[in-house]
Write an enzyme that holds these catalytic residues in place. Sequence first.
Site, mmCIF file in Angstrom:
data_model
loop_
_atom_site.group_PDB
_atom_site.id
_atom_site.type_symbol
_atom_site.label_atom_id
_atom_site.label_comp_id
_atom_site.label_asym_id
_atom_site.label_seq_id
_atom_site.Cartn_x
_atom_site.Cartn_y
_atom_site.Cartn_z
ATOM 1 N N ARG A 111 0.715 -1.019 0.021
ATOM 2 C CA ARG A 111 -0.318 -0.223 0.004
ATOM 3 C C ARG A 111 0.667 1.016 0.473
ATOM 4 N NH1 ARG A 111 -5.321 1.048 3.695
ATOM 5 N NH2 ARG A 111 -6.004 -0.096 1.405
ATOM 6 N N HIS A 138 -7.049 1.247 -6.825
ATOM 7 C CA HIS A 138 -7.616 -0.247 -5.015
ATOM 8 C C HIS A 138 -7.617 -1.831 -6.099
ATOM 9 C CE1 HIS A 138 -7.691 -1.468 -1.639
ATOM 10 N NE2 HIS A 138 -8.467 -0.481 -0.834
ATOM 11 N N GLN A 141 -10.235 -3.887 -3.816
ATOM 12 C CA GLN A 141 -11.113 -3.876 -3.402
ATOM 13 C C GLN A 141 -11.897 -3.622 -4.324
ATOM 14 O OE1 GLN A 141 -12.216 -2.169 -0.059
ATOM 15 N NE2 GLN A 141 -13.827 -2.790 -0.551
ATOM 16 N N ASP A 233 -17.037 7.265 -1.496
ATOM 17 C CA ASP A 233 -16.061 6.737 -1.139
ATOM 18 C C ASP A 233 -15.907 8.490 0.338
ATOM 19 O OD1 ASP A 233 -13.592 5.724 -0.014
ATOM 20 O OD2 ASP A 233 -12.147 6.010 -2.173
ATOM 21 N N CYS A 273 -16.228 1.410 0.594
ATOM 22 C CA CYS A 273 -15.043 0.194 0.443
ATOM 23 C C CYS A 273 -15.039 0.687 2.371
ATOM 24 C CB CYS A 273 -13.746 0.747 -0.430
ATOM 25 S SG CYS A 273 -13.436 2.732 -0.280
ATOM 26 N N ARG A 301 -13.754 -8.981 1.365
ATOM 27 C CA ARG A 301 -11.692 -8.352 0.541
ATOM 28 C C ARG A 301 -11.723 -10.328 0.985
ATOM 29 N NH1 ARG A 301 -9.836 -3.509 1.317
ATOM 30 N NH2 ARG A 301 -8.270 -4.192 0.249
HETATM 31 N N1 NVA Z 1 -9.952 6.283 -1.042
HETATM 32 C C1 NVA Z 1 -9.468 6.126 -0.284
HETATM 33 C C2 NVA Z 1 -9.424 4.436 -0.123
HETATM 34 C C3 NVA Z 1 -9.862 4.051 1.094
HETATM 35 C C4 NVA Z 1 -9.857 2.906 1.624
HETATM 36 C C5 NVA Z 1 -8.119 6.141 0.276
HETATM 37 O O1 NVA Z 1 -7.662 6.794 -0.996
HETATM 38 O O2 NVA Z 1 -7.964 6.787 0.897
HETATM 39 N N1 CP Z 2 -10.965 -0.583 2.042
HETATM 40 C C1 CP Z 2 -10.088 -0.991 2.580
HETATM 41 O O1 CP Z 2 -9.296 -0.520 2.244
HETATM 42 O O2 CP Z 2 -9.434 -0.294 4.154
HETATM 43 P P1 CP Z 2 -8.555 -0.354 5.164
HETATM 44 O O3 CP Z 2 -7.965 0.970 4.578
HETATM 45 O O4 CP Z 2 -8.357 -0.371 6.211
HETATM 46 O O5 CP Z 2 -7.503 -1.383 4.778
#
Ligand code: NVA
Ligand code: CP
Length: 314
Positions: A111, A138, A141, A233, A273, A301
């Site tokens: 990540r 992502h 997800q 989101d 998500c 997931r």
């Molecule tokens: N768009 C959000 C998704 C979190 C799972 C982010 O990147 O923070």
């Molecule tokens: N939806 C998702 O990726 O959640 P986290 O940021 O908690 O991993």
Amino acid sequence: MAAPNPNPDFWNIAAGNLTRDQDLTFEELVALLDLAAEMKKNPAQFARALSGRYLALLFEKPSLRTRMTFELAIKQLGGDAIVSTGLIAEREPIKDVARNLERWTNGIVARTFMQRTVDELAKWANVPVINALSDLYHPCQALADVLTIKEHFGKWRGLKLAFVGDGNNMANSLMLTGMRLGMDFAIATPPGYEANPDMVRAARELSAAMGSKIDVTTDAAAAVSGAHAVYTDVWASMGQEHEAIERRARFHAYQVNETLMAKARPEAVFMHCLPAKRNQETTDVVMESHQSVVFDQAENRLHAQKALLLMLLA
Ligand code: NVA
Ligand code: CP
């Protein structure tokens, strides 16, 4: 126990990585989702499928779902994971990190703030690299989300998926994965926060054979009209926290509340998500409503990633 599927080609992901949604061919995408459904139904059958395999989980940003479900996924398949947090290139070049990790582990889940960090890991590591969220995508997800939609409606083709809010990483992955499966996609964002035009073009090209339509608009009600699934989101993604106040003002008309949900089909589901900022991009009432499938998405997931790990690491 040996891997239960008699046909190993069925599991092969040719790209060897999942750095972005497009790394899966259409056939691989469908095979992965079928396998995920099968693994959800019969988990015991796969309990040793990745015995002795180890994953490196690298997190530059916080996580609940992704970290827990990747750790659980590999453990439920007989393997194990090691987690590292912090900036990947803080102490040494990414190419060196990659060539250390490949000596110890069978796969890297990352990540990252920037997509190019995932791409660089994939370029140098001789083991599969999985994007666990970057600024652009992502994909894990999106896999769980389309699995959830199929469980709920029994199909993808002919359904309309509406995304309301920021044209962000989640919007990109949803359009790239959902449209390829035959779903029409509508995205409503405030002016200035539109979906990345390169992603829209890629989604159009990838889904041409399915005939999926895409509607890019600033009108939330128009996007949601006739939708089977309404997705939102956070308005400020991780790394954009400094813009949160300005975004709250600009996104005000894009909240997925009961009034907006009423413009979708009566049988529509609400999707997110997570993590959600209640009473910003959506309301407590919608989150807790009978239309909400947000925790089914979170559960899936695990199942989608078990299938992904099996296809990449077996
Ligand atoms: N768009 C959000 C998704 C979190 C799972 C982010 O990147 O923070
Ligand atoms: N939806 C998702 O990726 O959640 P986290 O940021 O908690 O991993």
